[in-house]
Design a protein around this motif. Structure first.
Motif, PDB file in Angstrom:
ATOM      1  N   ALA A  98      35.639  48.010  27.275  1.00  0.00           N
ATOM      2  CA  ALA A  98      36.860  47.919  26.289  1.00  0.00           C
ATOM      3  C   ALA A  98      38.330  47.688  26.983  1.00  0.00           C
ATOM      4  CB  ALA A  98      36.818  48.972  25.230  1.00  0.00           C
ATOM      5  N   GLU A  99      38.508  48.945  27.820  1.00  0.00           N
ATOM      6  CA  GLU A  99      39.773  48.923  28.718  1.00  0.00           C
ATOM      7  C   GLU A  99      39.843  47.348  29.255  1.00  0.00           C
ATOM      8  OE1 GLU A  99      39.476  52.176  30.648  1.00  0.00           O
ATOM      9  OE2 GLU A  99      39.783  53.715  28.929  1.00  0.00           O
ATOM     10  N   GLY A 100      38.845  47.145  30.240  1.00  0.00           N
ATOM     11  CA  GLY A 100      38.943  45.866  31.011  1.00  0.00           C
ATOM     12  C   GLY A 100      39.645  45.746  32.117  1.00  0.00           C
ATOM     13  N   ASP A 101      39.914  46.889  32.634  1.00  0.00           N
ATOM     14  CA  ASP A 101      40.871  46.841  34.034  1.00  0.00           C
ATOM     15  C   ASP A 101      39.909  47.184  35.255  1.00  0.00           C
ATOM     16  OD1 ASP A 101      40.632  49.543  33.663  1.00  0.00           O
ATOM     17  OD2 ASP A 101      42.720  50.000  34.162  1.00  0.00           O
ATOM     18  N   SER A 102      38.752  47.205  35.072  1.00  0.00           N
ATOM     19  CA  SER A 102      37.996  47.288  36.302  1.00  0.00           C
ATOM     20  C   SER A 102      36.533  46.954  35.911  1.00  0.00           C
ATOM     21  CB  SER A 102      37.779  48.721  36.890  1.00  0.00           C
ATOM     22  OG  SER A 102      37.165  49.697  35.664  1.00  0.00           O
ATOM     23  N   LEU A 103      35.800  46.432  37.106  1.00  0.00           N
ATOM     24  CA  LEU A 103      34.435  45.964  37.035  1.00  0.00           C
ATOM     25  C   LEU A 103      33.184  47.192  36.748  1.00  0.00           C
ATOM     26  CD1 LEU A 103      33.310  43.058  37.319  1.00  0.00           C
ATOM     27  CD2 LEU A 103      32.697  43.691  39.565  1.00  0.00           C
ATOM     28  N   LEU A 104      32.603  46.692  35.769  1.00  0.00           N
ATOM     29  CA  LEU A 104      31.437  47.683  35.304  1.00  0.00           C
ATOM     30  C   LEU A 104      30.182  47.697  36.359  1.00  0.00           C
ATOM     31  CD1 LEU A 104      30.332  49.876  33.480  1.00  0.00           C
ATOM     32  CD2 LEU A 104      29.597  47.911  32.071  1.00  0.00           C
ATOM     33  N   VAL A 158      34.988  37.642  39.211  1.00  0.00           N
ATOM     34  CA  VAL A 158      34.280  37.968  40.407  1.00  0.00           C
ATOM     35  C   VAL A 158      32.844  37.170  40.606  1.00  0.00           C
ATOM     36  CG1 VAL A 158      32.596  39.944  41.076  1.00  0.00           C
ATOM     37  CG2 VAL A 158      34.885  40.323  40.321  1.00  0.00           C
ATOM     38  N   ILE A 159      32.174  36.828  39.519  1.00  0.00           N
ATOM     39  CA  ILE A 159      30.887  35.991  39.680  1.00  0.00           C
ATOM     40  C   ILE A 159      31.509  34.526  40.187  1.00  0.00           C
ATOM     41  CG2 ILE A 159      29.183  34.566  38.326  1.00  0.00           C
ATOM     42  CD1 ILE A 159      29.173  36.825  36.359  1.00  0.00           C
ATOM     43  N   ALA A 160      32.571  33.989  39.873  1.00  0.00           N
ATOM     44  CA  ALA A 160      32.994  32.590  40.366  1.00  0.00           C
ATOM     45  C   ALA A 160      33.174  32.975  41.612  1.00  0.00           C
ATOM     46  CB  ALA A 160      34.272  32.238  39.746  1.00  0.00           C
ATOM     47  N   PRO A 218      29.884  47.438  39.910  1.00  0.00           N
ATOM     48  CA  PRO A 218      30.235  46.598  40.739  1.00  0.00           C
ATOM     49  C   PRO A 218      29.175  46.272  41.754  1.00  0.00           C
ATOM     50  CG  PRO A 218      31.859  48.483  41.242  1.00  0.00           C
ATOM     51  CD  PRO A 218      31.020  48.698  39.855  1.00  0.00           C
ATOM     52  N   ALA A 219      28.393  47.455  42.223  1.00  0.00           N
ATOM     53  CA  ALA A 219      27.370  47.213  43.167  1.00  0.00           C
ATOM     54  C   ALA A 219      26.276  46.483  42.730  1.00  0.00           C
ATOM     55  CB  ALA A 219      26.951  48.712  43.619  1.00  0.00           C
ATOM     56  N   ALA A 220      26.044  46.883  41.320  1.00  0.00           N
ATOM     57  CA  ALA A 220      24.895  46.035  40.875  1.00  0.00           C
ATOM     58  C   ALA A 220      25.270  44.719  40.421  1.00  0.00           C
ATOM     59  CB  ALA A 220      24.539  46.749  39.301  1.00  0.00           C
ATOM     60  N   VAL A 221      26.354  44.421  40.344  1.00  0.00           N
ATOM     61  CA  VAL A 221      27.047  42.984  40.097  1.00  0.00           C
ATOM     62  C   VAL A 221      26.751  42.124  41.794  1.00  0.00           C
ATOM     63  CG1 VAL A 221      28.686  41.246  39.797  1.00  0.00           C
ATOM     64  CG2 VAL A 221      28.507  43.408  38.250  1.00  0.00           C
ATOM     65  N   ARG A 222      27.167  42.966  42.532  1.00  0.00           N
ATOM     66  CA  ARG A 222      26.772  42.273  43.897  1.00  0.00           C
ATOM     67  C   ARG A 222      25.304  42.069  44.192  1.00  0.00           C
ATOM     68  NH1 ARG A 222      31.089  45.974  45.399  1.00  0.00           N
ATOM     69  NH2 ARG A 222      29.311  47.476  46.164  1.00  0.00           N
ATOM     70  N   GLN A 223      24.634  42.941  43.852  1.00  0.00           N
ATOM     71  CA  GLN A 223      23.122  42.823  43.860  1.00  0.00           C
ATOM     72  C   GLN A 223      22.564  41.432  43.138  1.00  0.00           C
ATOM     73  OE1 GLN A 223      20.764  45.936  42.836  1.00  0.00           O
ATOM     74  NE2 GLN A 223      18.787  45.142  43.690  1.00  0.00           N
ATOM     75  N   GLY A 261      44.175  36.218  46.459  1.00  0.00           N
ATOM     76  CA  GLY A 261      43.077  36.407  46.992  1.00  0.00           C
ATOM     77  C   GLY A 261      42.499  37.517  47.478  1.00  0.00           C
ATOM     78  N   GLU A 262      43.586  38.311  47.866  1.00  0.00           N
ATOM     79  CA  GLU A 262      43.260  39.856  48.205  1.00  0.00           C
ATOM     80  C   GLU A 262      42.772  40.586  46.845  1.00  0.00           C
ATOM     81  OE1 GLU A 262      46.163  41.864  51.265  1.00  0.00           O
ATOM     82  OE2 GLU A 262      47.349  40.378  50.257  1.00  0.00           O
ATOM     83  N   VAL A 263      43.694  40.361  45.850  1.00  0.00           N
ATOM     84  CA  VAL A 263      43.303  41.115  44.512  1.00  0.00           C
ATOM     85  C   VAL A 263      41.999  40.709  44.169  1.00  0.00           C
ATOM     86  CG1 VAL A 263      43.991  41.165  42.148  1.00  0.00           C
ATOM     87  CG2 VAL A 263      45.702  41.516  43.768  1.00  0.00           C
ATOM     88  N   LEU A 264      41.536  39.502  44.171  1.00  0.00           N
ATOM     89  CA  LEU A 264      40.141  38.977  43.808  1.00  0.00           C
ATOM     90  C   LEU A 264      39.009  39.680  44.597  1.00  0.00           C
ATOM     91  CD1 LEU A 264      38.244  37.514  42.147  1.00  0.00           C
ATOM     92  CD2 LEU A 264      38.739  35.625  43.497  1.00  0.00           C
ATOM     93  N   ARG A 265      39.354  39.766  45.903  1.00  0.00           N
ATOM     94  CA  ARG A 265      38.163  40.565  46.838  1.00  0.00           C
ATOM     95  C   ARG A 265      38.148  41.970  46.507  1.00  0.00           C
ATOM     96  NH1 ARG A 265      40.804  36.814  50.573  1.00  0.00           N
ATOM     97  NH2 ARG A 265      39.164  35.410  51.144  1.00  0.00           N
ATOM     98  N   LEU A 266      39.114  42.641  46.057  1.00  0.00           N
ATOM     99  CA  LEU A 266      39.459  44.021  45.695  1.00  0.00           C
ATOM    100  C   LEU A 266      38.720  44.314  44.292  1.00  0.00           C
ATOM    101  CD1 LEU A 266      42.823  45.108  47.103  1.00  0.00           C
ATOM    102  CD2 LEU A 266      40.603  45.674  47.952  1.00  0.00           C
ATOM    103  N   MET A 267      39.108  43.195  43.436  1.00  0.00           N
ATOM    104  CA  MET A 267      38.333  43.188  42.183  1.00  0.00           C
ATOM    105  C   MET A 267      36.636  43.124  42.353  1.00  0.00           C
ATOM    106  SD  MET A 267      40.799  40.492  40.003  1.00  0.00           S
ATOM    107  CE  MET A 267      39.603  40.255  38.911  1.00  0.00           C
ATOM    108  N   ALA A 268      36.372  42.393  43.152  1.00  0.00           N
ATOM    109  CA  ALA A 268      34.685  42.340  43.447  1.00  0.00           C
ATOM    110  C   ALA A 268      34.312  43.409  44.168  1.00  0.00           C
ATOM    111  CB  ALA A 268      34.773  41.037  44.445  1.00  0.00           C
ATOM    112  N   ARG A 269      35.124  44.391  44.681  1.00  0.00           N
ATOM    113  CA  ARG A 269      34.502  45.662  45.130  1.00  0.00           C
ATOM    114  C   ARG A 269      34.644  46.506  44.018  1.00  0.00           C
ATOM    115  NH1 ARG A 269      37.808  46.808  50.687  1.00  0.00           N
ATOM    116  NH2 ARG A 269      36.531  48.987  50.288  1.00  0.00           N
ATOM    117  N   GLY A 270      34.898  46.234  42.899  1.00  0.00           N
ATOM    118  CA  GLY A 270      34.998  47.100  41.680  1.00  0.00           C
ATOM    119  C   GLY A 270      36.153  48.059  41.529  1.00  0.00           C
TER     120      GLY A 270
END
Length: 220
Positions: free
Chosen positions: A121-127, A208-210, A129-134, A162-171
């Motif tokens: 609901a808050e939408g400011d972090s990835l739920l 992150v999926i993109a 992230p380790a599972a999404v990477r898997q 690009g830095e921000v996207l990589r950190l988003m991908a790490r959760g």
């Protein structure tokens, strides 16, 4: 105002369990239930929930198609959490690609269920992230292609984006990214918004999926 939830699952016991867990919280209200994805659109239009907890496998319309239908037809659609039995499942990845904001395991503990709903609901972090990477490692290569790489190149992200996207991908959350980059949280929010706009992504999960499917970020 309470956080409002719509439960969509073909198993009455699952819906009852989720309702009991969520309504034990003073700031969360379950406003409706559906037993199949085909019933979601009219309920969303009537009830305007903040979050849908959506089963991924249902007999008439599954969670993937129901997610697409909500995002395609409902203005200002709610957040969507896919509820699933198995996390490493191409159905789950399909739902995330369709626009779901995250997923939740049916066997999750009550505190995890509440946390997941609030986080989405808050939408400011990835739920999870380790599972999404898997999931990206297991299924992303099947979907990722030259089109995904071309779209990432056309987005023309700046070095900082690009830095921000990589950190988003790490959760990392916005606050965690701000601390890592030694900038203000509002600056990070601005970068995140720019990344989403350039990628045409509904939220950070889609961005992150993109990133994974284009090869911009490696699942490993």
């Amino acid at each position: 105002m309470p956080l409002t939830i719509l439960l969509v699952d073909d198993e009455p016991l699952v819906r009852a369990g989720l309702r009991a867990v969520l309504e034990a919280q003073p700031d969360i209200e379950v406003v409706g239930e559906a037993a199949d994805g085909a019933a979601v659109i009219p309920l969303v239009r009537q009830l305007r929930p903040d979050v849908i907890a959506m089963d991924v496998r249902m007999p008439l319309m599954d969670g993937i198609e129901a997610t697409r239908a909500v995002l395609r037809t409902v203005p200002d659609p709610p957040k969507i959490v896919v509820v699933t039995t198995f996390e490493n499942d191409d159905y789950v990845y399909g739902a995330l690609r369709a626009g779901a904001d995250g997923f939740l395991l049916k066997r999750a503990r009550p505190a995890e269920i509440v946390h997941a709903v609030r986080l989405v609901a808050e939408g400011d972090s990835l739920l999870f992230p380790a599972a999404v990477r898997q999931l990206a490692a297991s299924f992303g290569q099947d979907h990722g292609n030259t089109e995904a790489r071309t779209a990432m190149e056309r987005a023309a992200l700046t070095g900082r984006e690009g830095e921000v996207l990589r950190l988003m991908a790490r959760g990392l959350s916005n606050a965690e990214i701000a601390a890592r980059l030694v900038v203000g949280t509002e600056t990070v929010k601005s970068h995140v918004s720019s990344v989403l706009a350039k990628l045409g992504a509904r939220d950070r999960t889609q961005a992150v999926i993109a990133a994974y499917e284009s090869g911009f970020v490696s699942p490993g």
